[in-house]
Design an enzyme around this catalytic site. Structure first.
Site, PDB file in Angstrom:
ATOM      1  N   ARG A   6      79.627   0.733 -20.732  1.00 32.02           N
ATOM      2  CA  ARG A   6      78.616  -0.266 -20.787  1.00 32.02           C
ATOM      3  C   ARG A   6      77.724  -0.372 -19.501  1.00 32.02           C
ATOM      4  NH1 ARG A   6      80.167  -5.421 -20.490  1.00 32.02           N
ATOM      5  NH2 ARG A   6      78.767  -5.727 -18.632  1.00 32.02           N
ATOM      6  N   ASN A  32      80.112  -0.146 -16.550  1.00 32.38           N
ATOM      7  CA  ASN A  32      81.591  -0.667 -16.877  1.00 32.38           C
ATOM      8  C   ASN A  32      82.331   0.390 -17.940  1.00 32.38           C
ATOM      9  OD1 ASN A  32      81.346  -3.552 -15.892  1.00 32.38           O
ATOM     10  ND2 ASN A  32      79.290  -3.098 -17.150  1.00 32.38           N
ATOM     11  N   GLY A  40      84.520  -5.637 -21.558  1.00 32.23           N
ATOM     12  CA  GLY A  40      85.592  -6.573 -22.317  1.00 32.23           C
ATOM     13  C   GLY A  40      85.597  -6.373 -24.045  1.00 32.23           C
ATOM     14  N   SER A  87      83.203  -7.183 -13.496  1.00 36.95           N
ATOM     15  CA  SER A  87      82.742  -8.527 -14.148  1.00 36.95           C
ATOM     16  C   SER A  87      82.042  -9.332 -13.027  1.00 36.95           C
ATOM     17  CB  SER A  87      84.003  -9.057 -14.620  1.00 36.95           C
ATOM     18  OG  SER A  87      84.534  -8.509 -15.848  1.00 36.95           O
ATOM     19  N   ASP A  93      74.536  -1.902 -17.240  1.00 36.54           N
ATOM     20  CA  ASP A  93      73.886  -3.156 -17.009  1.00 36.54           C
ATOM     21  C   ASP A  93      72.580  -2.760 -16.299  1.00 36.54           C
ATOM     22  OD1 ASP A  93      75.856  -4.626 -18.500  1.00 36.54           O
ATOM     23  OD2 ASP A  93      76.849  -4.864 -16.537  1.00 36.54           O
ATOM     24  N   TYR A 116      82.336 -14.756 -19.472  1.00 35.23           N
ATOM     25  CA  TYR A 116      83.273 -15.316 -20.351  1.00 35.23           C
ATOM     26  C   TYR A 116      83.392 -16.993 -20.854  1.00 35.23           C
ATOM     27  CZ  TYR A 116      84.775 -10.631 -18.869  1.00 35.23           C
ATOM     28  OH  TYR A 116      84.452  -9.412 -18.422  1.00 35.23           O
ATOM     29  N   GLU A 172      75.347  -1.496 -12.763  1.00 39.63           N
ATOM     30  CA  GLU A 172      76.665  -0.780 -12.886  1.00 39.63           C
ATOM     31  C   GLU A 172      76.751  -0.346 -14.160  1.00 39.63           C
ATOM     32  OE1 GLU A 172      79.581  -3.446 -11.790  1.00 39.63           O
ATOM     33  OE2 GLU A 172      79.122  -4.920 -13.233  1.00 39.63           O
ATOM     34  N   GLU A 223      90.978 -10.190 -12.807  1.00 40.36           N
ATOM     35  CA  GLU A 223      90.363 -10.237 -14.254  1.00 40.36           C
ATOM     36  C   GLU A 223      91.414 -10.415 -15.354  1.00 40.36           C
ATOM     37  OE1 GLU A 223      86.796  -7.718 -15.204  1.00 40.36           O
ATOM     38  OE2 GLU A 223      87.289  -7.225 -13.077  1.00 40.36           O
TER      39      GLU A 223
END
Length: 306
Positions: free
Chosen positions: A248, A269, A273, A141, A250, A209, A267, A15
């Site tokens: 964050r 994070n 980002g 990601s 998901d 992205y 998951e 990443e």
């Protein structure tokens, strides 16, 4: 005198490019608010560079392995430099998908059934009924994520996938339906829950992205009970893992015709980002917090833990 913030970015994970964009955006925001900023493209000589710089605080804009999994956090702990986002233990556990799922499940957060299997065994027999998802144990990601559907024979040891880079992978029951996400900032879940609508495939690395590939719908058009449960579960997962700063979470919500109606955590994070397409700044903006305000809050929150 303004605080000196070292923004660590880049690195050598899968990443890297996204991290460079996150770091540049954070640096610009901090400089606009009067901080003295030094950008560091992380390499394996990072410790020496930090000792020489002596920053007051580090903004950790690294993503993926080595930057998000407790490794860099351990260096910063040894050097006694405050840093943004979660600590060593939370970072390491959250990055290990099977371990993170066990921890949040103990806190009552629903997760999908999974197995950790040897990569070579995938080509002997399906470890779960199809469809199922194959994931690296410790990438972020959606790097390397593959969905195997009934009748799909387009994979094998010579086809690109997480089985080529990892001796072991996690296979997980596929959850149909919508993709939802919610951030936690400090000790509260954001009021904005976002639905992610990829225009092709699923919400993979490219969808995250690449501009125009995914539609972000905020607030998510789901029943109020589901909306508030997403917020509650995001906070529960954040706390169960011991996260701090910003995270964050998901989810998948199966509202398909004849579906299960279940809401499942995918998951957490720990270092989301911070690019122009990123979700946490968007959710913060939804409740009146500018990108600059968010970045400054993260730095001040880290500074309080000196």
């Amino acid at each position: 005198m303004s605080a000196h913030v070292a923004v660590i970015m880049g690195g050598w994970s899968a990443e890297r490019e996204v991290s460079l964009v996150s770091g540049a955006a954070a640096s610009k925001a901090l400089a606009s608010r009067g901080y003295r900023v030094t950008e560091i493209d992380a390499d394996r000589d990072l410790s020496r560079r930090l000792v020489e710089l002596k920053p007051d605080v580090v903004f950790n804009a690294l993503h993926g392995r080595w930057g998000e999994d407790g490794c860099i956090q351990g260096i910063l702990e040894v050097l006694e430099i405050p840093y943004t986002h979660s600590g060593v233990m939370a970072s390491a556990v959250a990055m290990n998908k099977p371990m993170a799922k066990r921890v949040v499940a103990q806190a009552g957060v629903p997760v999908a059934e999974d197995k950790v299997v040897a990569s070579a065994d995938l080509f002997i027999a399906d470890p779960l009924p199809r469809p199922y998802v194959v994931k690296p144990l410790d990438e972020g990601s959606s790097v390397g994520v593959v969905i195997l559907k009934p009748g799909d024979n387009s994979f094998g040891p010579d086809v690109d996938g997480p089985w080529r880079q990892n001796d072991q992978v996690m296979v997980e029951r596929y959850i149909a339906g919508r993709e939802l996400t919610c951030a936690v900032i400090g000790d509260r879940a954001t009021r904005g829950v976002t639905e992610l609508r990829p225009k092709r495939g699923f919400y993979d690395y490219e969808a995250k992205y690449s501009d125009g590939v995914t539609e972000h719908v905020i607030p998510a058009p789901v029943p109020d009970t589901i909306y508030e449960r997403v917020r509650a579960l995001a906070l529960a997962a954040h706390n169960a893992l011991g996260c701090r700063g910003v995270s964050r979470s998901d989810f998948r919500y199966d509202d398909t015709e004849g579906g299960t109606g279940e809401l499942i955590l995918l998951e957490v994070n720990t270092q989301p980002g911070m690019t122009p397409l990123s979700l946490v700044p968007e959710m913060a903006a939804h409740e009146g917090m500018s990108f600059e305000d968010l970045v400054v809050w993260m730095v001040e929150d880290a500074s309080c833990r000196r």
